[in-house]
Design an enzyme around this catalytic site. Sequence first.
Site, PDB file in Angstrom:
ATOM      1  N   SER A   1      36.569  32.890  51.959  1.00 32.78           N
ATOM      2  CA  SER A   1      37.094  33.213  50.632  1.00 32.78           C
ATOM      3  C   SER A   1      38.119  34.347  50.655  1.00 32.78           C
ATOM      4  CB  SER A   1      35.949  33.551  49.673  1.00 32.78           C
ATOM      5  OG  SER A   1      35.129  34.556  50.220  1.00 32.78           O
ATOM      6  N   HIS A  59      36.872  39.847  48.930  1.00 33.76           N
ATOM      7  CA  HIS A  59      37.884  39.204  48.089  1.00 33.76           C
ATOM      8  C   HIS A  59      39.061  40.152  47.830  1.00 33.76           C
ATOM      9  CE1 HIS A  59      34.541  36.406  46.353  1.00 33.76           C
ATOM     10  NE2 HIS A  59      34.835  36.142  47.608  1.00 33.76           N
TER      11      HIS A  59
END
Length: 314
Positions: free
Chosen positions: A144, A195
């Site tokens: 991610s 992230h």
Amino acid sequence: MQRRQRGINTGLLLLFYEISRVGFQNIPPVTLGILALNIILFLNPLGPLSEVCISVNEGFYRKNWQRLLLSPVHHADDWHLYFNMVSMLWKGIMLERKLGSIWLAYIIAIFSVLIGVVYMVLEYLLAEILDDPTYKMSCAVGFSGVLFALKVLNNHYNPGRFSSVLGMQISSKYVCWVELVAIHLISPGTSFAGHLAGILVGLMYTMGPLEKIMKACAGGFSSFTDPARQRDSYSQYYSHPGYQYSTPRNYDVYTGGLTEEEQLERAVLNSLNERDFGGAMHNNVRRPYGFWLPPEQLSEEEMRRQRLRRFERR
């Protein structure tokens, strides 16, 4: 960090369905390779998650630098894999068409390592600022972080778009930041620092010196420093609805330079005109479909001849 679940991998089955729906022949090679690598390592991991995840303790203090490469391609469970790889599927197709296969592979390799480094820096700073050593032990896995970086690139190359986040229309310029907060609020177990590291690396490439540094390091390889040269090699890839790409054209050839309102008005006039003449041929040449000007007023004799020809055809 969650453990892998045993039993039926519903997320994996859905991922195979999405890939088959797009079609293997429509997925460029690097994107397909990334999907295959993550699926293979999910089914046959190189070790337990605790031995492949990246953290300050494992990466910095214990010098297990191989985890910078291992952590992005391992996933906690089938749903973790599904959401990341579906996102990679669409982002990879768009960016590979834009940048070329070799350059995208180079970007993903550099980003994977660099995001892990930035992640450790962020966790170290949090541990020192908040005086909480648990941040140094926080271990992360998954693709991610790389996907957030690729999202920054995709929004950079396709500006002016809007995305829906929790029902809100957000400009592509800010959507990464909104998604960063939204994902953390919806699923607190996700790695906020991972992230964020992806977004920062993406910005280092689009707004900072990273792209120039990467091109300088790859200066000896012409295919690396000339991504546009590669795009032509893969012009046959991907024609899925909603993701069609082509070189810019001068559409004035088709629209005559008319605005959308003028095109609509002209189309209505043409439709009425074709209905009046029954789609007849004029001077044995079919009128081009599109936004052409109404014909000149015909004489009564010419109109009579056209009506006779129309009845003869019937």
